[in-house]
Design a protein around this motif. Structure first.
Motif, PDB file in Angstrom:
ATOM      1  N   ASP A 298      53.808  10.534  -8.325  1.00 49.78           N
ATOM      2  CA  ASP A 298      54.613   9.374  -7.932  1.00 49.78           C
ATOM      3  C   ASP A 298      54.886   8.446  -9.114  1.00 49.78           C
ATOM      4  O   ASP A 298      54.051   8.268  -9.996  1.00 49.78           O
ATOM      5  CB  ASP A 298      53.891   8.650  -6.804  1.00 49.78           C
ATOM      6  CG  ASP A 298      53.483   9.628  -5.710  1.00 49.78           C
ATOM      7  OD1 ASP A 298      54.370  10.277  -5.146  1.00 49.78           O
ATOM      8  OD2 ASP A 298      52.267   9.772  -5.469  1.00 49.78           O
ATOM      9  N   PHE A 299      56.062   7.853  -9.096  1.00 49.20           N
ATOM     10  CA  PHE A 299      56.565   7.147 -10.275  1.00 49.20           C
ATOM     11  C   PHE A 299      56.879   5.677  -9.995  1.00 49.20           C
ATOM     12  O   PHE A 299      57.129   5.270  -8.867  1.00 49.20           O
ATOM     13  CB  PHE A 299      57.832   7.832 -10.802  1.00 49.20           C
ATOM     14  CG  PHE A 299      58.983   7.823  -9.809  1.00 49.20           C
ATOM     15  CD1 PHE A 299      59.853   6.735  -9.734  1.00 49.20           C
ATOM     16  CD2 PHE A 299      59.195   8.902  -8.957  1.00 49.20           C
ATOM     17  CE1 PHE A 299      60.912   6.725  -8.820  1.00 49.20           C
ATOM     18  CE2 PHE A 299      60.246   8.892  -8.044  1.00 49.20           C
ATOM     19  CZ  PHE A 299      61.100   7.804  -7.971  1.00 49.20           C
ATOM     20  N   VAL A 300      56.879   4.929 -11.085  1.00 51.12           N
ATOM     21  CA  VAL A 300      57.460   3.580 -11.110  1.00 51.12           C
ATOM     22  C   VAL A 300      58.369   3.532 -12.324  1.00 51.12           C
ATOM     23  O   VAL A 300      57.933   3.848 -13.441  1.00 51.12           O
ATOM     24  CB  VAL A 300      56.384   2.484 -11.216  1.00 51.12           C
ATOM     25  CG1 VAL A 300      57.037   1.113 -11.417  1.00 51.12           C
ATOM     26  CG2 VAL A 300      55.488   2.471  -9.987  1.00 51.12           C
ATOM     27  N   ILE A 301      59.622   3.168 -12.121  1.00 51.69           N
ATOM     28  CA  ILE A 301      60.530   2.955 -13.248  1.00 51.69           C
ATOM     29  C   ILE A 301      60.963   1.497 -13.246  1.00 51.69           C
ATOM     30  O   ILE A 301      61.422   0.966 -12.232  1.00 51.69           O
ATOM     31  CB  ILE A 301      61.748   3.905 -13.221  1.00 51.69           C
ATOM     32  CG1 ILE A 301      62.649   3.626 -14.442  1.00 51.69           C
ATOM     33  CG2 ILE A 301      62.518   3.844 -11.909  1.00 51.69           C
ATOM     34  CD1 ILE A 301      63.681   4.700 -14.720  1.00 51.69           C
ATOM     35  N   ALA A 302      60.768   0.859 -14.380  1.00 49.92           N
ATOM     36  CA  ALA A 302      61.163  -0.533 -14.538  1.00 49.92           C
ATOM     37  C   ALA A 302      62.473  -0.607 -15.317  1.00 49.92           C
ATOM     38  O   ALA A 302      62.637   0.078 -16.326  1.00 49.92           O
ATOM     39  CB  ALA A 302      60.073  -1.312 -15.265  1.00 49.92           C
ATOM     40  N   HIS A 303      63.394  -1.429 -14.839  1.00 47.79           N
ATOM     41  CA  HIS A 303      64.660  -1.675 -15.526  1.00 47.79           C
ATOM     42  C   HIS A 303      64.461  -2.812 -16.526  1.00 47.79           C
ATOM     43  O   HIS A 303      63.508  -3.593 -16.427  1.00 47.79           O
ATOM     44  CB  HIS A 303      65.727  -2.027 -14.486  1.00 47.79           C
ATOM     45  CG  HIS A 303      67.096  -2.203 -15.047  1.00 47.79           C
ATOM     46  ND1 HIS A 303      67.684  -3.448 -15.193  1.00 47.79           N
ATOM     47  CD2 HIS A 303      68.001  -1.300 -15.502  1.00 47.79           C
ATOM     48  CE1 HIS A 303      68.887  -3.298 -15.700  1.00 47.79           C
ATOM     49  NE2 HIS A 303      69.113  -2.003 -15.904  1.00 47.79           N
ATOM     50  N   LEU A 455      57.468  12.761  -3.400  1.00 45.75           N
ATOM     51  CA  LEU A 455      56.776  11.997  -2.358  1.00 45.75           C
ATOM     52  C   LEU A 455      57.152  10.509  -2.394  1.00 45.75           C
ATOM     53  O   LEU A 455      57.886  10.032  -1.542  1.00 45.75           O
ATOM     54  CB  LEU A 455      55.266  12.185  -2.480  1.00 45.75           C
ATOM     55  CG  LEU A 455      54.442  11.658  -1.307  1.00 45.75           C
ATOM     56  CD1 LEU A 455      54.916  12.199   0.034  1.00 45.75           C
ATOM     57  CD2 LEU A 455      52.964  11.982  -1.512  1.00 45.75           C
ATOM     58  N   THR A 456      56.646   9.745  -3.373  1.00 45.11           N
ATOM     59  CA  THR A 456      56.974   8.318  -3.427  1.00 45.11           C
ATOM     60  C   THR A 456      57.401   7.920  -4.830  1.00 45.11           C
ATOM     61  O   THR A 456      57.111   8.594  -5.812  1.00 45.11           O
ATOM     62  CB  THR A 456      55.787   7.414  -3.001  1.00 45.11           C
ATOM     63  OG1 THR A 456      54.824   7.355  -4.057  1.00 45.11           O
ATOM     64  CG2 THR A 456      55.153   7.905  -1.718  1.00 45.11           C
ATOM     65  N   GLY A 457      58.080   6.772  -4.895  1.00 41.57           N
ATOM     66  CA  GLY A 457      58.508   6.233  -6.174  1.00 41.57           C
ATOM     67  C   GLY A 457      59.036   4.826  -5.996  1.00 41.57           C
ATOM     68  O   GLY A 457      59.275   4.377  -4.868  1.00 41.57           O
ATOM     69  N   ALA A 458      59.200   4.127  -7.117  1.00 44.61           N
ATOM     70  CA  ALA A 458      59.630   2.736  -7.051  1.00 44.61           C
ATOM     71  C   ALA A 458      60.543   2.394  -8.220  1.00 44.61           C
ATOM     72  O   ALA A 458      60.377   2.904  -9.330  1.00 44.61           O
ATOM     73  CB  ALA A 458      58.421   1.805  -7.058  1.00 44.61           C
ATOM     74  N   ASN A 480      59.660   8.428   0.204  1.00 41.11           N
ATOM     75  CA  ASN A 480      59.432   6.996   0.414  1.00 41.11           C
ATOM     76  C   ASN A 480      59.726   6.290  -0.894  1.00 41.11           C
ATOM     77  O   ASN A 480      59.023   6.488  -1.892  1.00 41.11           O
ATOM     78  CB  ASN A 480      57.997   6.722   0.859  1.00 41.11           C
ATOM     79  CG  ASN A 480      57.782   7.032   2.324  1.00 41.11           C
ATOM     80  OD1 ASN A 480      57.949   8.173   2.759  1.00 41.11           O
ATOM     81  ND2 ASN A 480      57.420   6.022   3.098  1.00 41.11           N
ATOM     82  N   PHE A 481      60.774   5.471  -0.877  1.00 47.41           N
ATOM     83  CA  PHE A 481      61.279   4.820  -2.093  1.00 47.41           C
ATOM     84  C   PHE A 481      61.130   3.310  -1.937  1.00 47.41           C
ATOM     85  O   PHE A 481      61.468   2.748  -0.894  1.00 47.41           O
ATOM     86  CB  PHE A 481      62.745   5.203  -2.300  1.00 47.41           C
ATOM     87  CG  PHE A 481      63.320   4.775  -3.622  1.00 47.41           C
ATOM     88  CD1 PHE A 481      62.822   5.270  -4.811  1.00 47.41           C
ATOM     89  CD2 PHE A 481      64.383   3.884  -3.675  1.00 47.41           C
ATOM     90  CE1 PHE A 481      63.366   4.897  -6.029  1.00 47.41           C
ATOM     91  CE2 PHE A 481      64.942   3.502  -4.877  1.00 47.41           C
ATOM     92  CZ  PHE A 481      64.428   4.005  -6.069  1.00 47.41           C
TER      93      PHE A 481
END
Length: 542
Positions: A298-303, A455-458, A480-481
């Protein structure tokens, strides 16, 4: 015979207790923990209403306190799996024909028992058996499990209401039958709520179940089973067995009455299940339902427009709550070059402030990982860091002297395809990659193609166009985003949970979608004025 249409309105999510100093819930939980540790419990299997003790006893230990024995469970064999299937099939006709309101009230009573009398014991067994902090246990083994039980009653009621239209001279109706056979539930260690929901969601639909929990979750699983019995669950509806997975599969997947599997666990195990079921398809009376939630990366990407403190908090909580052992835990992060240094500096400071130790000390943020096998796997990833392609920013120490403790660890890599960016670790390890802040599209491509999971990420961003772009580009990257939040914490009835790709069948636990899988529709047409001549008017020429 139904004497009325009974209403089960939309439930309210169970409130999360805060366990503040001196609060009644904290006093009760500490008392329960002391009681659960006082005596070694003897844990039987539950087959057809009988407590089965084999004499082949295996010990249970808190992962954070290896020397303490919580109790022993009686391990079974092939014979016990067959007994469980027989008991389930014996109960099937009566249970499937039991009125809906009677079935519903058993599960509603179980929810009420967990919310009141057994709340400290469900949380206590989860804390001790699975090394969860009080808060992590509360949101899992109390609130989420209660929500599953209550919302599933509501969802099934709404499904039963779905009926076809009828033309003049006839009436159509749909029966929502249970499956013809038994359902196998195979449940994981990391969530007591999932372990309870997988057998209960099938049973609430009128099915009978053989349930195998993870060995490391048995302490809480047997507590849930005892509660279900107290709530009035009839003998044989859910049968709890402790056996080797290979033995379970050998018997269940070859049985002609196998009707479905409800699974949460590793992708490799689920793939093997699917293959075996396919090879045995000619043996079954019908096509089995195959429902699984499996791995994740599962990931988090910040802009570049993201708020630094939002990113830091999302990563601190998303990656390290419950030692990173949530299916949804953040394990890879993509930081824009304009914010990366500030985010890393603050995040490292936050991680250094986290206390790790025995979960009975309520000041600890982390406990231990679940067992030695998991500890060794996580340690191998950390030990293999070469210092060139990747380096440790914080953490990295592992110690299994008294318990299976792995420090919350942040790895920084200059390779977006580095192993710890791609492979599921299932521990308190977060890997960070910094991308050119002006190449957001390229970063999204890395997110989408690096891992086989979904699965999930943000996405964390103050730029609405960036949010829109990420939502579109990552459509299949996460079932699930999350926007401006961590990728964990799905709530029953609010965020139905599940993913695609190698993360499972995306049947969305916590919604009607999942329950449809445990029902089989029958349409019935009744004609009030039946035809008496096969000839149609078009056949006449005059």
């Amino acid at each position: 015979m139904s004497l009325g249409y009974f209403s089960y309105p939309v439930p309210v999510n169970e409130p999360v207790l805060n366990y503040a100093p001196g609060s009644p819930e904290k006093v009760a939980l500490k008392k329960a923990l002391a009681e659960l540790k006082k005596d070694e419990i003897d844990i039987p299997m539950y087959i057809g209403g009988e407590e089965i003790r084999t004499g082949d006893k295996r010990s249970l230990h808190p992962p954070h306190e290896k020397s303490h024995v919580l109790g022993h469970y009686h391990f079974g064999n092939e014979q016990h799996v067959r007994q469980a299937i027989d008991a389930a099939l014996k109960a099937r006709e009566t249970w499937s024909n039991t009125s809906w309101e009677t079935r519903a009230h058993i599960f509603l009573k179980a929810a009420d028992l967990i919310a009141t009398k057994y709340r400290p014991f469900m949380n206590g067994t989860t804390m001790l058996g699975q090394s969860k902090t009080a808060y992590q246990a509360e949101i899992d083994s109390a609130c989420e499990l209660i929500d599953f039980l209550r919302f599933n009653v509501y969802f099934v009621t709404e499904i039963y209401k779905q009926q076809p239209i009828s033309s003049s001279g006839m009436h159509n109706r749909t029966e929502w039958r249970s499956l013809e056979g038994f359902v196998l539930a195979v449940t994981p260690f990391n969530f007591t709520a999932i372990a309870g929901n997988l057998p209960a969601s099938a049973a609430i639909c009128g099915n009978v179940v053989v349930w195998k929990p993870a060995d490391t979750q048995i302490f809480a699983a047997q507590m849930f089973m005892r509660i279900m019995k107290e709530a009035g669950l009839p003998e044989g509806v859910i049968n709890l067995v402790y056996v080797e997975g290979t033995v379970l599969g050998k018997v269940c997947f070859a049985h002609p009455d196998f009707a479905g599997v409800h699974f949460t666990g590793s992708t490799a195990v689920f793939n093997n299940m699917w293959k075996t079921i396919g090879e045995n398809i000619s043996k079954y009376k019908g096509y089995p339902r195959i429902v699984g939630e499996t791995g994740g990366k599962d990931f988090v990407i910040a802009h570049k427009s993201a708020q630094v403190d939002v990113v830091v908090t999302a990563l601190a909580r998303g990656a390290f709550e419950y030692q990173g052992q949530k299916c949804s835990a953040a394990s890879r992060a993509y930081l824009p070059s304009n914010l990366a240094e500030e985010i890393k500096s603050k995040l490292v400071a936050e991680v250094k402030s986290m206390k790790m130790g025995n979960v009975e000390d309520f000041t600890n943020f982390l406990g231990a990982v679940i067992d030695e096998k998991s500890f060794d796997k996580i340690k191998r990833y950390i030990d293999n860091i070469d210092g060139n392609t990747a380096k440790i920013l914080v953490g990295g120490n592992c110690d299994k002297t008294t318990g299976y403790f792995v420090e919350p660890t942040i790895i920084e890599t200059n390779d977006p395809r580095y192993a710890t960016m791609c492979e599921e670790i299932f521990g308190p390890v977060l890997t960070i990659y910094t991308y050119d802040a002006d190449k957001f599209d390229e970063a999204l491509e890395f997110v989408d193609t690096t891992s086989p999971y979904g699965l999930t990420g943000a996405i964390i961003s103050q730029d609405r166009q960036a949010v829109e772009l990420a939502t579109q580009k990552l459509r299949h990257s996460a079932g699930n985003f999350y926007i401006n939040d961590k990728p964990t914490g799905a709530v029953v009835g609010q965020q139905p949970f599940g993913g695609g790709r190698s993360s499972g069948t995306n049947d969305k636990a916590g919604s009607m979608i999942n329950l449809y899988r445990w029902l089989s529709a029958r349409t019935i047409k009744e004609t009030f004025n039946p035809a008496t001549d096969y000839r149609y008017s078009f056949l006449q020429e005059s």
